[in-house]
Design a protein around this motif. Structure first.
Motif, PDB file in Angstrom:
ATOM      1  N   GLU A  54       0.816  -1.218   0.000  1.00 29.81           N
ATOM      2  CA  GLU A  54       0.000   0.000   0.000  1.00 29.81           C
ATOM      3  C   GLU A  54       0.849   1.267   0.000  1.00 29.81           C
ATOM      4  OE1 GLU A  54      -3.995  -1.519   2.399  1.00 29.81           O
ATOM      5  OE2 GLU A  54      -2.253  -0.791   3.507  1.00 29.81           O
ATOM      6  N   GLU A  55       2.069   1.184   0.508  1.00 24.93           N
ATOM      7  CA  GLU A  55       2.941   2.356   0.571  1.00 24.93           C
ATOM      8  C   GLU A  55       3.360   2.848  -0.808  1.00 24.93           C
ATOM      9  OE1 GLU A  55       6.332   1.552   2.937  1.00 24.93           O
ATOM     10  OE2 GLU A  55       5.194   0.935   4.711  1.00 24.93           O
ATOM     11  N   SER A  56       3.456   1.926  -1.768  1.00 26.12           N
ATOM     12  CA  SER A  56       4.038   2.278  -3.070  1.00 26.12           C
ATOM     13  C   SER A  56       3.083   2.151  -4.246  1.00 26.12           C
ATOM     14  CB  SER A  56       5.266   1.398  -3.341  1.00 26.12           C
ATOM     15  OG  SER A  56       6.236   1.527  -2.319  1.00 26.12           O
ATOM     16  N   ILE A  57       2.077   1.286  -4.131  1.00 26.83           N
ATOM     17  CA  ILE A  57       1.198   0.987  -5.267  1.00 26.83           C
ATOM     18  C   ILE A  57      -0.244   1.263  -4.858  1.00 26.83           C
ATOM     19  CG2 ILE A  57       0.476  -0.744  -6.926  1.00 26.83           C
ATOM     20  CD1 ILE A  57       3.437  -0.151  -7.129  1.00 26.83           C
ATOM     21  N   VAL A  58      -0.919   2.139  -5.579  1.00 23.19           N
ATOM     22  CA  VAL A  58      -2.255   2.573  -5.156  1.00 23.19           C
ATOM     23  C   VAL A  58      -3.377   1.998  -6.018  1.00 23.19           C
ATOM     24  CG1 VAL A  58      -1.369   4.708  -4.151  1.00 23.19           C
ATOM     25  CG2 VAL A  58      -2.136   4.688  -6.541  1.00 23.19           C
ATOM     26  N   SER A  59      -3.045   1.318  -7.111  1.00 20.88           N
ATOM     27  CA  SER A  59      -4.073   0.736  -7.971  1.00 20.88           C
ATOM     28  C   SER A  59      -3.446  -0.349  -8.831  1.00 20.88           C
ATOM     29  CB  SER A  59      -4.714   1.802  -8.873  1.00 20.88           C
ATOM     30  OG  SER A  59      -3.777   2.241  -9.839  1.00 20.88           O
ATOM     31  N   LEU A  60      -4.285  -1.165  -9.461  1.00 18.27           N
ATOM     32  CA  LEU A  60      -3.775  -2.186 -10.366  1.00 18.27           C
ATOM     33  C   LEU A  60      -3.081  -1.548 -11.569  1.00 18.27           C
ATOM     34  CD1 LEU A  60      -6.675  -4.788 -10.319  1.00 18.27           C
ATOM     35  CD2 LEU A  60      -4.309  -5.174  -9.607  1.00 18.27           C
ATOM     36  N   ASN A  61      -3.636  -0.464 -12.060  1.00 14.62           N
ATOM     37  CA  ASN A  61      -3.009   0.245 -13.169  1.00 14.62           C
ATOM     38  C   ASN A  61      -1.636   0.760 -12.756  1.00 14.62           C
ATOM     39  OD1 ASN A  61      -3.145   1.427 -15.885  1.00 14.62           O
ATOM     40  ND2 ASN A  61      -3.238   3.398 -14.816  1.00 14.62           N
ATOM     41  N   ASP A  62      -1.541   1.245 -11.528  1.00 14.82           N
ATOM     42  CA  ASP A  62      -0.278   1.708 -10.977  1.00 14.82           C
ATOM     43  C   ASP A  62       0.719   0.554 -10.881  1.00 14.82           C
ATOM     44  OD1 ASP A  62       1.200   3.865  -9.978  1.00 14.82           O
ATOM     45  OD2 ASP A  62       0.790   3.308  -7.903  1.00 14.82           O
ATOM     46  N   PHE A  63       0.245  -0.595 -10.442  1.00 16.12           N
ATOM     47  CA  PHE A  63       1.084  -1.783 -10.317  1.00 16.12           C
ATOM     48  C   PHE A  63       1.669  -2.185 -11.671  1.00 16.12           C
ATOM     49  CE2 PHE A  63       1.228  -6.565  -9.953  1.00 16.12           C
ATOM     50  CZ  PHE A  63       2.306  -6.621  -9.067  1.00 16.12           C
ATOM     51  N   ASP A  64       0.832  -2.177 -12.702  1.00 12.76           N
ATOM     52  CA  ASP A  64       1.278  -2.570 -14.031  1.00 12.76           C
ATOM     53  C   ASP A  64       2.242  -1.555 -14.647  1.00 12.76           C
ATOM     54  OD1 ASP A  64      -0.241  -4.849 -13.893  1.00 12.76           O
ATOM     55  OD2 ASP A  64      -1.919  -4.034 -15.035  1.00 12.76           O
ATOM     56  N   LYS A  65       2.028  -0.284 -14.350  1.00 10.55           N
ATOM     57  CA  LYS A  65       2.848   0.761 -14.977  1.00 10.55           C
ATOM     58  C   LYS A  65       4.171   1.011 -14.256  1.00 10.55           C
ATOM     59  CE  LYS A  65      -0.709   3.431 -17.375  1.00 10.55           C
ATOM     60  NZ  LYS A  65      -1.376   4.750 -17.499  1.00 10.55           N
TER      61      LYS A  65
END
Length: 277
Positions: A166-177
């Motif tokens: 949660e500290e670094s990735i706020v969404s699935l799109n964020d995770f992929d990008k």
């Protein structure tokens, strides 16, 4: 077409209960600790030919745009008591997987015996070889790119937690990008209920919802091992797990799990009589 043996380099067929127990604990001895501490995540499947394909891909095929809508509506219609657990998309993703929504997560466990259970729970598949996947999650997580790579060192741990992600990735799109393409990580879910706790649950997730984990692992043969449980061995493994109380009654607490255990436990072998039960 490539056969299973050609595709997977690290298949090991076991021929006895004793060999199976030895194999799941292979490489678990840690000399520097003088303890047995496995670095492997385990996943049991009733059919050795099954791929490590997530439920989203099985349900929605090559339609990645549907993932956002599934999770958005799951969060939208979740009842109020679950609002706190749906506070972040990671918690929503775990809860969605836990309740059967198609997601990109794959279920794993720290326990080799629970993986044995899932490889032998479905008696309708007892005419097929089962499999236990062993993946070195410690080495897998060390391969992840930034912004996640440094977190494990900072926390001095081997697996990610939801709080860390949660500290670094706020969404699935964020995770992929944010991460490089074709990345894989293992993380521990929050203890939502007894089922997650009792199953010693663990999840894997890949960038891109349509990725198939097999494709990643065959390119990293040093990170995985497949233990094949021949169909002839399944009943022995099943009976010994039942005797050890590794059953649906424990892994799925409640009446549903109890009913599933009883249904399987009292299923005759080869149309046996009551004396066989």
């Amino acid at each position: 077409m490539m056969t299973r043996n050609e595709r997977y380099q690290n298949d090991h067929i076991v021929h006895s209960w004793e060999e199976l127990c030895e194999e799941v604990y292979h490489e678990s001895w840690k000399p520097h600790l003088s303890r047995y501490r496995s670095d492997y995540a385990f996943r049991g499947l009733s059919d050795a030919s099954y791929e490590l394909k997530n439920s989203f891909l099985r349900n929605c095929d090559m339609r990645p745009e549907l993932e956002y809508h599934l999770l958005r509506n799951f969060r939208k219609y979740s009842i109020s008591k679950d609002a706190q657990l749906s506070a972040s998309f990671w918690r929503s993703l775990v809860m969605a997987q836990h309740h059967g929504l198609p997601t990109r997560l794959l279920d794993w466990t720290y326990s080799p015996f629970i993986a044995m259970h899932f490889a032998t729970a479905n008696t309708e598949k007892f005419d097929l070889d089962g499999v236990i996947w062993k993946v070195d999650f410690v080495k897998v997580n060390k391969l992840v790119s930034e912004p996640l790579n440094h977190l494990l060192c900072e926390e001095k741990c081997n697996a990610f937690t939801v709080e860390m992600l949660e500290e670094s990735i706020v969404s699935l799109n964020d995770f992929d990008k944010k991460l490089d393409k074709n990345q894989l990580i293992f993380f521990e879910p929050p203890s939502l209920d007894e089922r997650i706790v009792n199953q010693y649950a663990f999840f894997s997730v890949m960038t891109q919802s349509t990725s198939i984990m097999d494709d990643w692992l065959v390119n990293h043969p040093e990170l995985y091992r497949r233990i094949i449980i021949p169909k002839e061995l399944k009943w022995e493994v099943r009976d010994k797990l039942d005797q050890a109380n590794i059953t649906e009654r424990v892994l799925f607490p409640g009446l549903d799990g109890l009913a599933r255990w009883l249904k399987r436990h009292y299923k005759p072998v080869n149309n046996g009589t009551e004396d066989d039960l």
